[in-house]
Design an enzyme around this catalytic site. Structure first.
Site, short mmCIF file in Angstrom:
data_model
loop_
_atom_site.label_atom_id
_atom_site.label_comp_id
_atom_site.label_asym_id
_atom_site.label_seq_id
_atom_site.Cartn_x
_atom_site.Cartn_y
_atom_site.Cartn_z
N HIS A 1 10.32 14.60 10.06
CA HIS A 1 11.23 14.63 9.14
C HIS A 1 11.09 14.67 7.80
O HIS A 1 11.84 15.23 6.78
CB HIS A 1 12.39 13.43 9.58
CG HIS A 1 13.22 13.52 10.68
ND1 HIS A 1 14.00 13.03 11.16
CD2 HIS A 1 12.91 14.48 11.92
CE1 HIS A 1 14.57 13.34 12.19
NE2 HIS A 1 13.72 14.29 12.82
N GLU B 1 0.94 -1.07 -0.07
CA GLU B 1 -0.01 0.13 0.07
C GLU B 1 0.82 1.06 0.10
O GLU B 1 0.55 2.20 -0.65
CB GLU B 1 -0.97 -0.12 1.22
CG GLU B 1 -2.10 -1.14 1.22
CD GLU B 1 -1.75 -2.55 1.37
OE1 GLU B 1 -2.04 -3.43 1.00
OE2 GLU B 1 -0.24 -2.90 2.09
#
Length: 159
Positions: A99, A72
């Protein structure tokens, strides 16, 4: 926040649980399928829809669900502008946003209890991108490559 959610048969039950959890937390879950159990369905179309809708609606985020979450994540990342991250604990959920400014989270429904998986999604949703220069630069490099299929010289984004 509007949250687009898509899964194949492997995450169908978890998706229904997650929609309730998200609504209770004040989010607006948008169901991108699957809408009924079909053991032979394929996850990519659901992931593409989540990715496309997330990218075209600023401020939204997406969730793709499968047995492991691996395929996915790969499928969602084929949509230009998607930064999908597979998460498996609180730290990876936070770091995906802090991040990488991930805009889609991938969860393996067969890897977690429904409660644990929902907690990971909620952590992803409540975590902000840090905006640190190094992370902005790295995301720029990825975006440049996605757009041009060319590695910039010197490791600096072109925009």
């Amino acid at each position: 926040m509007r949250v687009f959610i898509g899964t194949d048969h492997a995450g169908l039950e978890f998706k229904e649980h997650l929609k309730r959890v998200l609504a209770d937390a004040g989010h607006e879950p948008v169901d991108c399928g699957a809408f009924s159990y079909d053991a032979q369905d394929d996850y990519p179309p659901f992931c593409f829809e989540v990715g496309e809708r997330t990218v075209t609606e600023p401020g939204s985020l997406g969730v793709v669900i499968g047995g492991s979450g691996n395929g996915e994540q790969i499928a969602a990342n084929k949509v230009p502008g998607v930064r999908a991250a597979l998460v498996w604990n609180t730290a990876t959920a936070q770091l995906a946003r802090q991040h990488n400014d991930a805009n889609v989270v991938s969860i393996g429904a067969r890897q977690h209890s429904p409660e644990e998986a929902a907690d990971l999604v909620l952590e992803f949703l409540r975590t902000d991108f840090s905006g640190d220069e190094r992370h902005v630069r790295r995301i720029g490099l990825i975006s440049d490559y996605e757009r041009d299929r060319h590695r910039p010289a010197g490791g600096q984004p072109t925009t």
